[in-house]
Scaffold this active site. Sequence first.
Site, PDB file in Angstrom:
ATOM      1  N   GLY A   5      13.962  35.713  12.719  1.00  0.00           N
ATOM      2  CA  GLY A   5      13.577  37.064  12.334  1.00  0.00           C
ATOM      3  C   GLY A   5      14.691  37.961  11.871  1.00  0.00           C
TER       4      GLY A   5
ATOM      5  N   PRO B  73      16.707  30.919  12.837  1.00  0.00           N
ATOM      6  CA  PRO B  73      16.636  31.682  11.595  1.00  0.00           C
ATOM      7  C   PRO B  73      16.024  30.874  10.454  1.00  0.00           C
ATOM      8  CG  PRO B  73      18.867  30.866  11.948  1.00  0.00           C
ATOM      9  CD  PRO B  73      18.076  30.436  13.137  1.00  0.00           C
TER      10      PRO B  73
ATOM     11  N   ARG C 246       4.276  36.077  -1.630  1.00  0.00           N
ATOM     12  CA  ARG C 246       4.756  37.091  -0.670  1.00  0.00           C
ATOM     13  C   ARG C 246       4.467  38.541  -1.076  1.00  0.00           C
ATOM     14  NH1 ARG C 246       9.764  37.627   0.425  1.00  0.00           N
ATOM     15  NH2 ARG C 246       9.467  37.953   2.646  1.00  0.00           N
TER      16      ARG C 246
ATOM     17  N   TYR D 235       2.060  40.008   1.848  1.00  0.00           N
ATOM     18  CA  TYR D 235       2.521  41.033   2.772  1.00  0.00           C
ATOM     19  C   TYR D 235       3.447  42.071   2.174  1.00  0.00           C
ATOM     20  CZ  TYR D 235       5.139  36.714   4.123  1.00  0.00           C
ATOM     21  OH  TYR D 235       5.797  35.510   4.161  1.00  0.00           O
TER      22      TYR D 235
ATOM     23  N   CYS E 193      -6.058  34.186 -12.352  1.00  0.00           N
ATOM     24  CA  CYS E 193      -7.258  35.002 -12.422  1.00  0.00           C
ATOM     25  C   CYS E 193      -7.530  35.661 -11.067  1.00  0.00           C
ATOM     26  CB  CYS E 193      -8.438  34.175 -12.898  1.00  0.00           C
ATOM     27  SG  CYS E 193      -8.169  33.625 -14.570  1.00  0.00           S
TER      28      CYS E 193
HETATM   29  C1  PLP Z   1       8.746  31.619  11.370  1.00  0.00           C
HETATM   30  C2  PLP Z   1       9.504  31.402  12.601  1.00  0.00           C
HETATM   31  C3  PLP Z   1      10.883  31.573  12.630  1.00  0.00           C
HETATM   32  C4  PLP Z   1      11.682  32.030  11.442  1.00  0.00           C
HETATM   33  O1  PLP Z   1      11.445  33.354  11.077  1.00  0.00           O
HETATM   34  P1  PLP Z   1      12.368  34.037   9.966  1.00  0.00           P
HETATM   35  O2  PLP Z   1      11.823  35.415   9.833  1.00  0.00           O
HETATM   36  O3  PLP Z   1      12.203  33.259   8.706  1.00  0.00           O
HETATM   37  O4  PLP Z   1      13.757  34.013  10.466  1.00  0.00           O
HETATM   38  C5  PLP Z   1      11.547  31.276  13.814  1.00  0.00           C
HETATM   39  N1  PLP Z   1      10.882  30.873  14.920  1.00  0.00           N
HETATM   40  C6  PLP Z   1       9.549  30.703  14.923  1.00  0.00           C
HETATM   41  C7  PLP Z   1       8.901  30.217  16.153  1.00  0.00           C
HETATM   42  C8  PLP Z   1       8.809  30.974  13.782  1.00  0.00           C
HETATM   43  O5  PLP Z   1       7.500  30.812  13.804  1.00  0.00           O
END
Ligand code: PLP
Length: 404
Positions: free
Chosen positions: A222, A264, A302, A306, A332
């Site tokens: 994240g 990540p 994307r 979102y 379309c």
């Molecule tokens: C999707 C996901 C990630 C990676 O998220 P990013 O935003 O791409 O860093 C890491 N751990 C889990 C469990 C996920 O589902």
Amino acid sequence: MSQQLTSEQLVEIADRFGTPLYVYHAEKIKEQYEKLTAAFEGCNARFFYACKALTNINILKYVKSIGCNVDCSSLNEVLLAVRAGFESNRILYTSNNVAFCEIEGAKEQGVHINIDSLSNLKKFGEKFSDTYPVGIRVRPNIMAGGNLKISTGHSKSKFGIPLENIDSVLQIVKDTNLRIRTLHIHTGSEIKDVEVFAKGIEVLFDIAKFFPHLEVIDLGGGFKVPYKPGEKGTDIQALGKKVAEEFNLFEKLYGKKVEVWFEPGKFIVSEAGYLITQVNVLKQSGETLFAGVNSGLNHLIRPMFYGSHHEIKNISNASGPEKEYTVVGNICETDTFAEDRMLNEVSEGDYLAFYNAGAYGIEMASHYNSRFKPQEILVIDGEAKLIRKKDVLEDLLMNQVEVL
Ligand SMILES: *Cc1c(COP(=O)(O)O)cnc(C)c1O
């Protein structure tokens, strides 16, 4: 110093291979991984690339070659990681609402497993007891991330075992003699604020005392990357410091050392990827000047899915005068990539490059409208290599059974 492919390089690749085209830059992936290892030098940290962002087998092999581990969200991703050559102790499988047989499949591969429901935890404990330590994914009830669609740790999220069910977890552990080795959270994507991770650490440290076999705190992925010029990503330097502090404190309090793991996805591959499209049609419609490209939500969903922002550059005319365009696809459906965006003057036939296209780009692509997927190119050591070839009509019929 950040590595980026230049407009000239991208044009050359587009001319050579044709468009639409995803281009990935290997050395940029390495740079991102090295940023992480440097920022977390003071911690006992391990990084698992969340490969759902981009699973081309060459990317997996490259990620392996630079020393990074891999996080998988399905058994098939585990099998791809094995195919790419990862040893089982470098593979992590974080399941979400999966059938128990998928978890058993991962266990057969000998990989690290995080379980995210009480029912699967119970089944696992009943079947394997203390023979195979696992992790649990906890839902910490923290609101975090770029927007609700990509937030996963809040109190209404489907992900993880709710913190308030900790008593049930402990009951299962007790009844089945299960060993919990890892406490895991992943609160969302595009988390800018170091404090969110600090909050997560606090939640996990708080329940750590219940798990005598604990060896790992897994803080998920994240990390935010910049999408616009001047925008800031997660301050991983500050986060590295914070994590080191917290984990040293933990060691003092509990008298034992735990590893910290991260997963990540975006951080590793987002900025390394480009989608190169070509303008089919320019269309003035009232106030709006549309640039219609040979791509769409079938290739990069994307922005429509979102609301994500991708920088777009007219790499065919990188220094022409600027005008406002609405960039749309050829599907379309309403597949608007960008509204009223300033671009260097566009002519039909120009290449438009989309930035930050490495993560969740090709991976979410489909054959919608019976269009082909983009090719993929890996630039490595200055050389552009084809890593996914053009589809042909037969690919659209693959696995269909003609009974009429
Ligand atoms: C999707 C996901 C990630 C990676 O998220 P990013 O935003 O791409 O860093 C890491 N751990 C889990 C469990 C996920 O589902």
